[in-house]
Design a protein around this motif. Structure first.
Motif, PDB file in Angstrom:
ATOM      1  N   VAL A 162       1.039  -1.086  -0.110  1.00 52.25           N
ATOM      2  CA  VAL A 162       0.053  -0.015  -0.156  1.00 52.25           C
ATOM      3  C   VAL A 162       0.959   1.092  -0.004  1.00 52.25           C
ATOM      4  N   THR A 163       0.804   2.056  -0.962  1.00 59.79           N
ATOM      5  CA  THR A 163       1.327   3.287  -1.135  1.00 59.79           C
ATOM      6  C   THR A 163       0.366   4.649  -1.073  1.00 59.79           C
ATOM      7  N   VAL A 164       0.390   5.268  -0.183  1.00 60.71           N
ATOM      8  CA  VAL A 164      -0.610   6.285   0.250  1.00 60.71           C
ATOM      9  C   VAL A 164      -0.005   7.657  -0.437  1.00 60.71           C
ATOM     10  N   GLN A 165      -0.904   8.082  -1.656  1.00 60.10           N
ATOM     11  CA  GLN A 165      -0.381   9.344  -2.501  1.00 60.10           C
ATOM     12  C   GLN A 165      -0.945  10.599  -1.594  1.00 60.10           C
ATOM     13  N   ASP A 166      -2.239  10.487  -0.885  1.00 55.85           N
ATOM     14  CA  ASP A 166      -2.640  11.509  -0.192  1.00 55.85           C
ATOM     15  C   ASP A 166      -3.693  11.450   0.903  1.00 55.85           C
ATOM     16  N   TYR A 167      -3.144  11.492   2.109  1.00 55.80           N
ATOM     17  CA  TYR A 167      -3.939  10.971   3.093  1.00 55.80           C
ATOM     18  C   TYR A 167      -5.432  11.988   3.075  1.00 55.80           C
ATOM     19  N   ALA A 168      -5.425  13.168   3.035  1.00 56.06           N
ATOM     20  CA  ALA A 168      -6.457  14.054   3.203  1.00 56.06           C
ATOM     21  C   ALA A 168      -7.475  13.546   2.468  1.00 56.06           C
ATOM     22  N   GLU A 169      -7.082  13.064   1.174  1.00 57.39           N
ATOM     23  CA  GLU A 169      -8.179  12.850   0.188  1.00 57.39           C
ATOM     24  C   GLU A 169      -8.364  11.139  -0.064  1.00 57.39           C
ATOM     25  N   ASN A 170      -7.598  10.673   0.764  1.00 58.63           N
ATOM     26  CA  ASN A 170      -7.628   8.904   0.822  1.00 58.63           C
ATOM     27  C   ASN A 170      -7.324   8.501  -0.476  1.00 58.63           C
ATOM     28  N   LEU A 171      -6.383   8.831  -0.972  1.00 60.01           N
ATOM     29  CA  LEU A 171      -5.864   8.348  -2.263  1.00 60.01           C
ATOM     30  C   LEU A 171      -4.687   7.162  -2.078  1.00 60.01           C
ATOM     31  N   PHE A 172      -4.710   6.259  -2.681  1.00 55.40           N
ATOM     32  CA  PHE A 172      -3.596   5.069  -2.275  1.00 55.40           C
ATOM     33  C   PHE A 172      -3.613   4.262  -3.616  1.00 55.40           C
ATOM     34  N   THR A 173      -2.401   3.423  -3.614  1.00 58.71           N
ATOM     35  CA  THR A 173      -2.266   2.695  -4.614  1.00 58.71           C
ATOM     36  C   THR A 173      -1.758   0.987  -4.162  1.00 58.71           C
ATOM     37  N   LEU A 174      -2.634   0.080  -4.676  1.00 66.92           N
ATOM     38  CA  LEU A 174      -2.458  -1.204  -4.167  1.00 66.92           C
ATOM     39  C   LEU A 174      -1.350  -1.837  -5.098  1.00 66.92           C
ATOM     40  N   SER A 175      -0.533  -2.521  -4.809  1.00 68.58           N
ATOM     41  CA  SER A 175       0.585  -3.427  -5.665  1.00 68.58           C
ATOM     42  C   SER A 175       0.717  -4.648  -5.387  1.00 68.58           C
ATOM     43  N   LEU A 176       0.592  -5.515  -6.295  1.00 67.54           N
ATOM     44  CA  LEU A 176       1.004  -6.983  -6.002  1.00 67.54           C
ATOM     45  C   LEU A 176       1.678  -7.470  -7.371  1.00 67.54           C
ATOM     46  N   GLY A 177       3.170  -7.990  -7.160  1.00 67.27           N
ATOM     47  CA  GLY A 177       3.741  -8.225  -8.348  1.00 67.27           C
ATOM     48  C   GLY A 177       3.752  -7.239  -9.662  1.00 67.27           C
ATOM     49  N   GLY A 178       3.345  -7.352 -10.568  1.00 69.82           N
ATOM     50  CA  GLY A 178       3.456  -6.249 -11.699  1.00 69.82           C
ATOM     51  C   GLY A 178       2.039  -5.472 -11.888  1.00 69.82           C
ATOM     52  N   ARG A 179       1.113  -5.762 -10.940  1.00 72.12           N
ATOM     53  CA  ARG A 179      -0.224  -5.042 -11.215  1.00 72.12           C
ATOM     54  C   ARG A 179      -0.399  -3.996 -10.004  1.00 72.12           C
ATOM     55  N   LYS A 180      -0.799  -2.906 -10.475  1.00 72.81           N
ATOM     56  CA  LYS A 180      -0.888  -1.616  -9.441  1.00 72.81           C
ATOM     57  C   LYS A 180      -2.359  -1.199  -9.930  1.00 72.81           C
ATOM     58  N   ILE A 181      -3.114  -0.928  -8.908  1.00 73.33           N
ATOM     59  CA  ILE A 181      -4.375  -0.294  -8.981  1.00 73.33           C
ATOM     60  C   ILE A 181      -4.467   0.747  -7.967  1.00 73.33           C
ATOM     61  N   ARG A 182      -5.059   2.082  -8.526  1.00 69.76           N
ATOM     62  CA  ARG A 182      -5.040   3.205  -7.645  1.00 69.76           C
ATOM     63  C   ARG A 182      -6.605   3.212  -7.082  1.00 69.76           C
ATOM     64  N   CYS A 183      -6.658   3.865  -6.148  1.00 74.46           N
ATOM     65  CA  CYS A 183      -7.904   3.745  -5.430  1.00 74.46           C
ATOM     66  C   CYS A 183      -8.179   5.087  -4.614  1.00 74.46           C
ATOM     67  N   HIS A 184      -9.442   5.555  -4.572  1.00 71.56           N
ATOM     68  CA  HIS A 184      -9.901   6.502  -3.767  1.00 71.56           C
ATOM     69  C   HIS A 184     -11.205   5.855  -2.908  1.00 71.56           C
ATOM     70  N   GLU A 185     -10.833   5.616  -1.902  1.00 72.09           N
ATOM     71  CA  GLU A 185     -11.583   4.866  -1.051  1.00 72.09           C
ATOM     72  C   GLU A 185     -12.151   3.443  -2.059  1.00 72.09           C
ATOM     73  N   SER A 186     -13.322   3.335  -2.038  1.00 71.80           N
ATOM     74  CA  SER A 186     -13.782   1.958  -2.836  1.00 71.80           C
ATOM     75  C   SER A 186     -13.948   2.477  -4.512  1.00 71.80           C
TER      76      SER A 186
END
Length: 583
Positions: free
Chosen positions: A292-316
Motif C-alpha cells: 500500500v502506497t498512500v498518495q494523499d492522506y487527506a483525500e484518501n488516495l492510495f495505490t495497491l501493488s502486487l507483483g506487476g499489477r498496480k491499482i489506484r483507489c479513492h476509497e472504494s
C-alpha cells in the motif's frame, strides 16, 4: 421483569458473606491447594482456558491450537508464557492486554442509581440476536446463540443485557464467568468478558452499570474477586475500571494468531491517517501481502501493488471502475434513464427549469424530493416536500451543491442500501435517519448535539447530525423546536435523509434480502457497467419485491456494512489471485 438482581449496597453484601474482611487471607490459603486440571470453559465467543490448571505447557499450546474457525480462544493466568509460546511460535502470541482485579471487600457501590436502565439475563434467541448485533457494531466476535440458550439458567456462565427501561431496546451486554461454579476454583474467583455498549445508546453510564452489576452479582454468589482483561492502550476503559476499584495484577494471557485479532500481534498498519472507508481496504490488502502506497492522506488516495499489477483507489472507487460508468452514477438523471431502459423501477423525475415548472411537478405528485443532480453524502437533499415555500428553499439549498437540480417523486418506505461487488450482492442494510430519545430534562438541541458526538466517536468522525435549517425543518414539522424539552422516552427523527454522513444508522439485512431485490440490484450494476456500486432503493421491506431505485453511488462506504465481507470481496475483485487466508 428484572432477573438476577445484584446486591445494591455493602451492608447486604457483608451479610451474605460473613467472612468478607478475611477473603484475601482465605484466597491466599486456597491458592496453595491443588487446582483442578486442564480447565476449559466455553463462553460463546470461544473457549476460556484457565492457564494455571495446565501443568504441561506443551498441552496448553496444543489445546489452544484446537481453536474453532471464527472463534477466539484465550488462555488466562499463564505463569510461564515464554515456555508455552516455544511450542508453537508461529501460531500463538502473547496478548498485549492487562489483567485487572477487584477484591469484593474493596468494592463500593455506586452513589447514585443508573436511571432509564434495566439489567437482566439473556434468555432467548432474540436476546442472542440483539447481543450479536451489538458485537457486530463494535467489530467484536459474535457469540453462538445456542450457547446463550444453553446458559440461560446457568450459574457458571451468565450473559447479561442492559435494556433501555422505556424502549426495551438492548443497548449493552456483558458475560460473567463464575470460576467457583465452573471448576470448583479454590480461590473463589470470577471474571468479566465481552463488555459492549451500543454506539447509538441515548443514555450514559451503560458500561459502568454492567460492570457493577457483574461485580455485585458475583459477590452475592460467594466469589472473592472479579478479573477482567483490557487492552493495555485502552485508557478510556482502564480509567472506568480504576474508578470502580480495579487494580493491575501480574499475569499473562495467550491467544492464537487469526484474522480476528491480527492487529494485536501485527500492530497498527502504517496508513492510520486514512478514513475508515479507505482503511478497511488497506488493512485487508496488507493482510494479504499487497503493498500500500498512500498518495494523499487527506483525500484518501492510495495505490495497491502486487507483483506487476498496480491499482489506484479513492476509497472504494478504483481503476477498475470505468470513467463512463462513474459519470452515469454521478449524473442522477442519467442514472434513472439507464436503469429505466433496462426495465428497472425508477422515480418519476425532471430537471428543474423554472419555479412554474417546479410547482406543477409538486402539484402532480403532492410530495417530492429535491436533490443536486451531481452530489454525494446526502449533501443538499430535501425530502418529502409538500408546499411551495419549502420547495423554493430546497431548490436554493440544492443549488449550493450543483448547478443542475433534480426533482423526483417522493416514495414512502424503508431506505435500503445494497452493495454490489463484481456484479454480485455482497451486503444490504436498512438506513435509518438520525434519531434522539427524550429524557424529559434536556432540550432537543442539547440531545441532538450529544447524539451527534456519539455518532462521530463511533464512526471516526464520519457521521454527524447537521445543525442546519433542514434539521430544524424536520423538528418543526413534528411540532417541536430546538428549545423544546422532549418528553422522557419519546423518540424523534431529526433528519429526513438516512445518509450515514448526516447521522443515520444502518441495520444489516443481507440475510433477509429477497431474491427479487438481489436480482434487481445485480441487474442495475450490469446496466451501469459498474463492478462496485452502492444502490439506494426505497422498499416496503427487504423481504418483499416492490422497490424503486433512487440512486447509484460509485464510491460506496464498505466499512459501514460489518460483518459482511465487503473489503474481502473488493480485494478479491482487484487481486483475484491474492492469498485470502492466514493461519
Amino acid at each position: 421483569m428484572q432477573l438476577d438482581q445484584p446486591v445494591s449496597n455493602e451492608r447486604l453484601l457483608r451479610k451474605q458473606l460473613p467472612s468478607f474482611n478475611n477473603l484475601k487471607a482465605v484466597a491466599s490459603h486456597n491458592e496453595a491447594n491443588k487446582l483442578p486440571e486442564n480447565i476449559i470453559i466455553p463462553c460463546g465467543w470461544g473457549r476460556l482456558l484457565i492457564g494455571n490448571t495446565f501443568q504441561d505447557p506443551q498441552q496448553l499450546a496444543h489445546t489452544l491450537a484446537e481453536e474453532s474457525e471464527g472463534q477466539r480462544d484465550i488462555a488466562l493466568y499463564v505463569s510461564n508464557p515464554h515456555v508455552v509460546l516455544s511450542y508453537s511460535p508461529q501460531h500463538l502470541f502473547l496478548d498485549p492486554s492487562d489483567t485487572l482485579r477487584i477484591w469484593m471487600d474493596n468494592y463500593r457501590a455506586a452513589k447514585k442509581p443508573f436511571s432509564q436502565l434495566q439489567i437482566r439475563r439473556a434468555c432467548s434467541t432474540d436476546d442472542a440476536t440483539a447481543i450479536n448485533a451489538l458485537y457486530q457494531q463494535r467489530k467484536m466476535v459474535p457469540v453462538d446463540p445456542q450457547q446463550v440458550e444453553f446458559y440461560k439458567n446457568s450459574r457458571k456462565v451468565i450473559f447479561f443485557v442492559a435494556e433501555h427501561s422505556t424502549t426495551k431496546e438492548i443497548i449493552g451486554t456483558v458475560i460473567a464467568v463464575n470460576h467457583r461454579e465452573s471448576y470448583s476454583d479454590p480461590t473463589h474467583g470470577s471474571s468479566l468478558w465481552s463488555l459492549a455498549v451500543s454506539p447509538n445508546a441515548q443514555i450514559s453510564g451503560v458500561g459502568e452499570a454492567l460492570v457493577r452489576h457483574v461485580i455485585e452479582y458475583s459477590a452475592a454468589r460467594g466469589c472473592h474477586y472479579l478479573d477482567l482483561s483490557v487492552l493495555h492502550s485502552n485508557n478510556m476503559a482502564k480509567d472506568l475500571y480504576k474508578k470502580i476499584g480495579f487494580k493491575l495484577i501480574n499475569t499473562f494471557a495467550i491467544k492464537n494468531k487469526n484474522a480476528i485479532n491480527e492487529k494485536l500481534f501485527l500492530g497498527d498498519n502504517p496508513p492510520t491517517k486514512l478514513n475508515p472507508y479507505a482503511k478497511i481496504i488497506t488493512d485487508e490488502a496488507m493482510r494479504r501481502g499487497i503493498d500500500v502506497t498512500v498518495q494523499d492522506y487527506a483525500e484518501n488516495l492510495f495505490t495497491l501493488s502486487l507483483g506487476g499489477r498496480k491499482i489506484r483507489c479513492h476509497e472504494s472507487l478504483s481503476d477498475v471502475t470505468p470513467a463512463v460508468s462513474m459519470h452515469l452514477c454521478q449524473q442522477k438523471a442519467l442514472t434513472h434513464k439507464i436503469l429505466k431502459n433496462a426495465g428497472l423501477n425508477t422515480p418519476e423525475h425532471c430537471i428543474y427549469q423554472s419555479e412554474l415548472q417546479a410547482n406543477a411537478f409538486l402539484a402532480k405528485h403532492q410530495a417530492i424530493v429535491v436533490k443536486p443532480a451531481n452530489s454525494e453524502q446526502g449533501k443538499g437533499i430535501t425530502v418529502n416536500i409538500q408546499n411551495h415555500t419549502t420547495l423554493m428553499n430546497a431548490i436554493e439549498r440544492a443549488q449550493q451543491e450543483s448547478s443542475d437540480i433534480l426533482l423526483e417523486k417522493f416514495y414512502q418506505g424503508l431506505d435500503l442500501r445494497v452493495v454490489v461487488i463484481g456484479y454480485q450482492v455482497v451486503a444490504a442494510a436498512i438506513r435509518k435517519p438520525a434519531e434522539i430519545i427524550g429524557d424529559g430534562v434536556h432540550t432537543i438541541k442539547r440531545l441532538v448535539a450529544y447524539q451527534s458526538r456519539r455518532r462521530q466517536a463511533a464512526t471516526g468522525g464520519e457521521s454527524r447530525i447537521p445543525m442546519d435549517n433542514e434539521t430544524e425543518r424536520c423538528i418543526t414539522e413534528q411540532g417541536f423546536s430546538w428549545n423544546s424539552i422532549l418528553p422522557k422516552g419519546k423518540r424523534l427523527f431529526v433528519c429526513k435523509t438516512a445518509n450515514l454522513h448526516t447521522g443515520g444508522t444502518l441495520q444489516d439485512v443481507t440475510g433477509h434480502l429477497s431474491n427479487t431485490l438481489k436480482t434487481v440490484s445485480e441487474k442495475a450494476s450490469q446496466a451501469l457497467a459498474i463492478p462496485v456500486v452502492g444502490l439506494d432503493l426505497i422498499v416496503s421491506s427487504p423481504t418483499d419485491n416492490d422497490y424503486v431505485i433512487i440512486e447509484a453511488n460509485e464510491r460506496p462506504g464498505l466499512e459501514n456494512h460489518a460483518p459482511q465481507p465487503t473489503a474481502e470481496k473488493f480485494i478479491d475483485l482487484l487481486f483475484p489471485l491474492s492469498n485470502k487466508h492466514i493461519k
